[in-house]
Write an enzyme that holds these catalytic residues in place. Structure first.
Site, PDB file in Angstrom:
ATOM      1  CB  CYS A  27      -0.912   0.006   1.226  1.00  0.00           C
ATOM      2  SG  CYS A  27      -2.076   1.404   1.240  1.00  0.00           S
ATOM      3  NE  ARG A  84      -0.534   5.017   8.707  1.00  0.00           N
ATOM      4  CZ  ARG A  84      -1.832   4.919   9.026  1.00  0.00           C
ATOM      5  NH1 ARG A  84      -2.232   5.175  10.253  1.00  0.00           N
ATOM      6  NH2 ARG A  84      -2.703   4.562   8.102  1.00  0.00           N
ATOM      7  CG  HIS A 128      -1.735  -1.017   5.939  1.00  0.00           C
ATOM      8  ND1 HIS A 128      -2.316  -0.024   6.686  1.00  0.00           N
ATOM      9  CD2 HIS A 128      -1.854  -0.621   4.646  1.00  0.00           C
ATOM     10  CE1 HIS A 128      -2.748   0.937   5.881  1.00  0.00           C
ATOM     11  NE2 HIS A 128      -2.489   0.601   4.624  1.00  0.00           N
ATOM     12  CB  CYS A 160      -5.885  -0.531   4.445  1.00  0.00           C
ATOM     13  SG  CYS A 160      -5.469   0.128   2.819  1.00  0.00           S
ATOM     14  CG  ASP A 189      -0.644   4.009   5.295  1.00  0.00           C
ATOM     15  OD1 ASP A 189       0.280   4.468   5.998  1.00  0.00           O
ATOM     16  OD2 ASP A 189      -1.836   4.055   5.645  1.00  0.00           O
TER      17      ASP A 189
HETATM   18 CO    CO Z   1      -3.495   1.253   2.993  1.00  0.00          CO
END
Ligand code: CO
Length: 213
Positions: free
Chosen positions: A43, A47, A99, A102, A45
């Site tokens: 992803c 993090r 994750h 999400c 993302d």
């Molecule tokens: Co995500």
């Protein structure tokens, strides 16, 4: 005045210096050849950085990231990365890593229009629909989201196996193995949720019979 991007460039200088202090040949060795063993589909993302959470170094993982770590058959970007990694870099493992929590998966579960992004989220809504019976049985919203995160990873691994790129490599070289993982933002740990070793049989509907050279 210092911009926040200036800080990144300063940090970059410090990092490069640190690397060659530890190992003077570091960059000359890495710039010569790239032989990663893994393709990571994760992803976007911020993090979930592939290298940091797996303790790997530059050169070890070939990375593709998009919203909610999707494998969409019409995505020329994903397909190009996959073909390059499998055919030219000859990776041994392809990892789809989602994750928990999400945002992309959450957004796919509500009825809000996000504009152009709807077209991307619709692929996740389809995953929800395939598993509607199981998901409908989970009352807690967060648990339901997290289960969809796992099911989505599983479906994306299957989407990889449906490609002629993967099937050709399986029939000719018995690689790569496919892995479905989910990362926990709260504890930093990766849970393995679905594995597909090279050569796994799919629904015959998806298996091509004319890929051998
Ligand atoms: Co995500």
């Amino acid at each position: 005045m210092m911009h926040s991007t200036d800080k990144l460039l300063l940090e970059n200088k410090a990092w490069a210096q640190e690397m060659i202090t530890d190992d003077p040949e570091y960059f000359s060795r890495l710039s010569d050849i790239q032989t990663p063993e893994f393709l990571w589909i994760g992803c976007s993302d911020s993090r979930v950085p592939a290298n940091q959470i797996t303790g790997t170094q530059p050169g070890e993982i070939f990375v593709h990231r998009n919203i909610a770590n999707m494998v969409v058959h019409t995505d020329l970007n994903l397909l190009s990365v996959l073909e390059y990694a499998v055919v030219y870099l000859k990776v041994k493992h392809v990892i789809v890593c989602g994750h928990y929590g999400c945002g992309g998966v959450k957004a796919a579960m509500d009825s809000h229009s996000y504009g152009m992004i709807n077209k991307w989220l619709r692929n996740i809504k389809d995953v929800y629909r395939y598993h509607r019976d199981e998901l409908a049985g989970i009352e807690d919203q967060e648990q339901r989201t997290n289960r969809l995160v796992e099911l989505n990873v599983m479906e994306q691994v299957m989407n990889l196996a449906k490609t002629s790129i993967i099937q050709k490599a399986w029939s000719e070289e018995q690689r790569p193995d496919l892995h479905g993982w989910v990362y926990g933002l709260h504890d930093g740990l990766i849970k393995t949720v679905y594995d597909m070793p090279a050569g796994t049989h799919l629904d015959p509907l998806y298996e091509f019979d004319n890929l051998k050279q």
